[in-house]
Design a protein around this motif. Sequence first.
Motif, PDB file in Angstrom:
ATOM      1  N   ASP A  93      13.557  30.495  74.552  1.00 15.54           N
ATOM      2  CA  ASP A  93      14.613  31.370  75.044  1.00 15.54           C
ATOM      3  C   ASP A  93      15.559  31.790  73.914  1.00 15.54           C
ATOM      4  OD1 ASP A  93      15.481  32.809  77.221  1.00 15.54           O
ATOM      5  OD2 ASP A  93      17.013  31.361  77.782  1.00 15.54           O
ATOM      6  N   ARG A 172       9.833  23.365  79.438  1.00 16.34           N
ATOM      7  CA  ARG A 172      10.523  24.531  78.887  1.00 16.34           C
ATOM      8  C   ARG A 172      12.035  24.317  78.890  1.00 16.34           C
ATOM      9  NH1 ARG A 172      11.927  29.740  80.560  1.00 16.34           N
ATOM     10  NH2 ARG A 172      11.961  31.167  78.781  1.00 16.34           N
ATOM     11  N   LYS A 176      14.371  24.554  75.563  1.00 16.83           N
ATOM     12  CA  LYS A 176      15.616  25.322  75.463  1.00 16.83           C
ATOM     13  C   LYS A 176      16.778  24.436  75.039  1.00 16.83           C
ATOM     14  CE  LYS A 176      15.190  27.278  79.590  1.00 16.83           C
ATOM     15  NZ  LYS A 176      15.507  28.130  80.765  1.00 16.83           N
ATOM     16  N   SER A 180      18.941  24.955  71.677  1.00 17.44           N
ATOM     17  CA  SER A 180      20.365  25.237  71.823  1.00 17.44           C
ATOM     18  C   SER A 180      21.230  24.215  71.084  1.00 17.44           C
ATOM     19  CB  SER A 180      20.730  25.254  73.311  1.00 17.44           C
ATOM     20  OG  SER A 180      22.113  25.409  73.494  1.00 17.44           O
TER      21      SER A 180
END
Length: 202
Positions: A93, A172, A176, A180
């Motif tokens: 992402d 997933r 992410k 992040s």
Amino acid sequence: MKQNEDQSHITPQQRTRRNFVKKTLAGSALLSLPIKNVWATGTVNLNSSAAASGNGSGGAGLQQREWHLEGPNYWKHNLPSDLWHASFVRIFDGEAYFGKQSDTYPIEIDGRKKFDEKIIDILRVEKEEYAGCNDYNRILIALYLNARESSDSSYSNIYYPVLDGSHYSSARDFAKSIYSNSKGSQYFSALEYASFIANPNS
């Protein structure tokens, strides 16, 4: 110039960061294990519901097993076929960062520091700058794949139950999260993540 860390000169801020990284990599399972020495001896409880309830000792069907992870060079030869065309952004992402393994910081190419590319091409490092500084991009991919393929019969040597009893609802979501949480500190995060892959039970 690469950063050389002397263990005797770790600041409280660095120690806090390392603890945060460890909890991110382990998910909440690190906090929910019933007895401290289960984690300290490098084993993890397979029965997350028993661990969460706190009565994990001696429960029926309770097993313990050491974690085993593989690094980027393993995954470049063993990438699951359904991910051959998957892009970095689709998984994390967010875009990967340009940089060679020898770089300390992300680099700029054609006015950009970030890019999107298939994860198979990043793992193969056909373009050296796809690896990310200190192998950052490849290490993130390896962590994601270890979480995704843990205990799959096709990868019998992989055991990383980061999703079992943790706050990550999917591999997933885990991807992410590690992306992040490492923004702005790619070099340092790559060191920590690579160390965790090499010694997940320490």
